[in-house]
Design an enzyme around this catalytic site. Structure first.
Site, PDB file in Angstrom:
ATOM      1  N   GLU A   1       9.782   7.528 -17.685  1.00  0.00           N
ATOM      2  CA  GLU A   1       8.457   8.129 -17.890  1.00  0.00           C
ATOM      3  C   GLU A   1       7.915   7.824 -19.279  1.00  0.00           C
ATOM      4  O   GLU A   1       6.747   7.478 -19.452  1.00  0.00           O
ATOM      5  CB  GLU A   1       8.524   9.653 -17.686  1.00  0.00           C
ATOM      6  CG  GLU A   1       8.660  10.049 -16.235  1.00  0.00           C
ATOM      7  CD  GLU A   1       8.889  11.544 -16.066  1.00  0.00           C
ATOM      8  OE1 GLU A   1       8.180  12.147 -15.265  1.00  0.00           O
ATOM      9  OE2 GLU A   1       9.774  12.119 -16.730  1.00  0.00           O
TER      10      GLU A   1
ATOM     11  N   LYS B   1      16.509  21.071 -12.413  1.00  0.00           N
ATOM     12  CA  LYS B   1      15.834  19.794 -12.666  1.00  0.00           C
ATOM     13  C   LYS B   1      16.695  18.758 -13.393  1.00  0.00           C
ATOM     14  O   LYS B   1      17.460  19.086 -14.288  1.00  0.00           O
ATOM     15  CB  LYS B   1      14.570  20.033 -13.516  1.00  0.00           C
ATOM     16  CG  LYS B   1      13.481  20.798 -12.813  1.00  0.00           C
ATOM     17  CD  LYS B   1      12.855  20.043 -11.656  1.00  0.00           C
ATOM     18  CE  LYS B   1      11.953  18.928 -12.122  1.00  0.00           C
ATOM     19  NZ  LYS B   1      10.712  19.421 -12.728  1.00  0.00           N
TER      20      LYS B   1
ATOM     21  N   HIS C   1       0.833  -1.224   0.000  1.00  0.00           N
ATOM     22  CA  HIS C   1       0.000   0.000   0.000  1.00  0.00           C
ATOM     23  C   HIS C   1       0.859   1.261   0.000  1.00  0.00           C
ATOM     24  O   HIS C   1       0.438   2.296   0.530  1.00  0.00           O
ATOM     25  CB  HIS C   1      -0.950   0.035   1.203  1.00  0.00           C
ATOM     26  CG  HIS C   1      -1.648  -1.261   1.468  1.00  0.00           C
ATOM     27  ND1 HIS C   1      -2.823  -1.609   0.862  1.00  0.00           N
ATOM     28  CD2 HIS C   1      -1.294  -2.312   2.246  1.00  0.00           C
ATOM     29  CE1 HIS C   1      -3.197  -2.819   1.270  1.00  0.00           C
ATOM     30  NE2 HIS C   1      -2.276  -3.274   2.104  1.00  0.00           N
TER      31      HIS C   1
ATOM     32  N   SER D   1      15.199  20.729 -17.537  1.00  0.00           N
ATOM     33  CA  SER D   1      14.021  21.522 -17.833  1.00  0.00           C
ATOM     34  C   SER D   1      14.473  22.787 -18.551  1.00  0.00           C
ATOM     35  O   SER D   1      15.551  23.308 -18.287  1.00  0.00           O
ATOM     36  CB  SER D   1      13.315  21.877 -16.524  1.00  0.00           C
ATOM     37  OG  SER D   1      12.553  23.053 -16.691  1.00  0.00           O
TER      38      SER D   1
END
Ligand code: ARG
Length: 464
Positions: A297, A290, A163, A284
């Site tokens: 992804e 970043k 969980h 970025s």
């Protein structure tokens, strides 16, 4: 892309009184994408011609001419000088027309006892067989890279989650080996699918077979098929093997996607369990700080298109009466994109696995938060004679008191621990450590470093 197809050539003839419109021509043509089958198409045609000659359906001289013409066509295709014509609809007619230009009547005899329906089914199977072999090789490389990573971290401790809550400590090696299992099953599925791919449709002709005395087994042998398809109607219309392949591919991507999700979470600065080599990340355009895990992804995202191709093929087949229907031409783009996506993804992931650096201190710190050894304490009490449910209750009280004191179970003194059960003795502290917890799960499939090393040995042996 379409502009490279010039407008010369007449595919259709006597039967028609007016030409199709340019739009219909473009709509029905497949040469833009099925020219990828050119090599296997020629391979299939050469095996067919060899059989026609052996059976004396064509002459030895025609056979030699066909071989000569095909060799020339192959070199034109490889040199990029072959002129693909939209007017000739597909890869099969383009090659046949060029063959006839080159060798005359012998070229026109090649299609004896054959139809594009059994021809295209054969081509796709040859293409799929080679693709599956590539994918099996890549799955193996990827698994080797994962096993190497697992071996470096056979005893590195991290929190295991259920969980998404800290559950029990595990080793990072054990966690990575879970993916090795998944990709191992994927390889089994691919290899199993290959068995049904590797059967020869040729000889079914348009749908009913042919009146010529063909030898299908001979063609099957020369193309490396294990068997022939045993029903001509099924042979030209079956695409089960493509659907199975897409299902197996969707599972590979699903496993890649699950791993990607973890990589993204682990790389988040909030978690900081791993870093991924710069060559798999991007920055970025606005935020200079970043470093984004683009590759995982994107892989997660590309899983969607592969799943989509599976549904496309299932839907393509569900309404088709026997035998061949033009619908089947729509099988290729989903199939090709599935292969391309899978091959690129596996190649990148096999490389990326070696570019993962692990931060054991961050993993350890996270495992220490969240009472990951609470089950160990309960098991300890059970071993001292307490029924498991009572042990569970006693430890729940201990955890609650730790929460109030903002400390870990291992921070409690023996006296404090004994308030929850008088069975607790001096030996309890060995059980409450992370190392003690993982080492105690020492059975096949358990997370103990010892078992992780044995599991690695087992996988390595199966990979050789
Ligand atoms: N381009 C077609 C395909 O991909 C080849 C078979 C065409 N057969 C036919 N009868 N129109 O399926």
């Amino acid at each position: 892309m379409k502009d490279q197809f010039s407008k010369k050539g007449e595919a259709w003839s006597a039967r028609f009184s007016e030409p199709v419109s340019d739009l219909v021509k473009r709509y029905t043509a497949s040469v833009f994408f099925d020219k990828r089958l050119a090599h296997v198409d020629i391979q299939g045609s050469l095996a067919h011609a060899d059989m026609l000659a052996y059976q004396k359906i064509i002459s030895a001289q025609d056979h030699a001419e066909i071989q000569r013409g095909m060799a020339q066509i192959l070199s034109e295709i490889d040199a990029g000088t072959f002129e693909w014509l939209l007017d000739l609809e597909d890869v099969h007619l383009n090659i046949e027309k060029r063959l006839t230009e080159l060798v005359g009547d012998a070229g026109k005899r090649l299609h004896t006892g054959r139809s594009r329906n059994d021809q295209v089914a054969t081509d796709i199977r040859l293409y799929m067989r080679a693709s599956i072999d590539d994918i099996l090789g890549l799955l193996k490389q990827f698994r080797i890279a994962l096993v190497d990573l697992a071996e470096q971290h056979a005893s590195t401790i991290m929190p295991g989650f259920t969980h998404m809550q800290v559950a029990q400590p595990v080793t990072f090696g054990h966690h990575i080996l879970a993916y090795v299992e998944m990709f191992g099953r994927d390889a089994e599925r691919m290899a199993d699918c290959r068995k049904r791919v590797n059967r020869l449709p040729l000889g079914a002709a348009a749908l009913a077979g042919t009146t010529f005395p063909i030898d299908r087994e001979r063609v099957a042998r020369s193309l490396g098929f294990d068997d022939v398809c045993h029903n001509s109607l099924d042979a030209v219309s079956d695409r089960d093997f493509a659907i199975e392949f897409c299902a197996a591919a969707a599972l590979v991507m699903t496993h890649i996607s699950r791993l990607s999700e973890e990589l993204v979470i682990w790389m988040s600065p909030r978690v900081g369990f791993i870093d991924i080599a710069d060559r798999f990340c991007t920055g970025s355009s606005i935020m200079p700080q970043k470093k984004n895990p683009d590759v995982p992804e994107l892989a997660r995202g590309k899983t969607g298109r592969v799943n989509g191709h599976l549904i496309a093929l299932l839907t393509l087949m569900k309404g088709q009466p026997l035998a061949y229907n033009k619908d089947n031409q729509e099988d290729k783009e989903p199939l090709f994109d599935t292969v391309d996506t899978l091959v690129d993804t596996l190649r990148i992931f096999a490389d990326m696995a070696g570019g993962i650096s692990v931060r054991p201190a961050a993993m350890r710190a996270a495992a220490l938060q969240g009472y990951a050894t609470a089950t160990d304490l309960a098991d300890y009490l059970v071993k001292k004679g307490l029924p498991f449910r009572d042990a569970h209750e006693a430890v729940a009280h201990a955890v609650r008191s730790c929460e109030q004191k903002a400390c870990d179970l291992s921070d409690l003194s023996l006296d404090e621990l004994r308030q929850f059960s008088a069975l607790i003795e001096q030996d309890v502290h060995a059980v409450l450590t992370l190392e003690g917890s993982v080492a105690a799960r020492d059975h096949v499939g358990g997370t103990a470093p010892n078992q992780v090393r044995l599991a690695i040995k087992r996988v390595r042996a199966s990979l050789n």
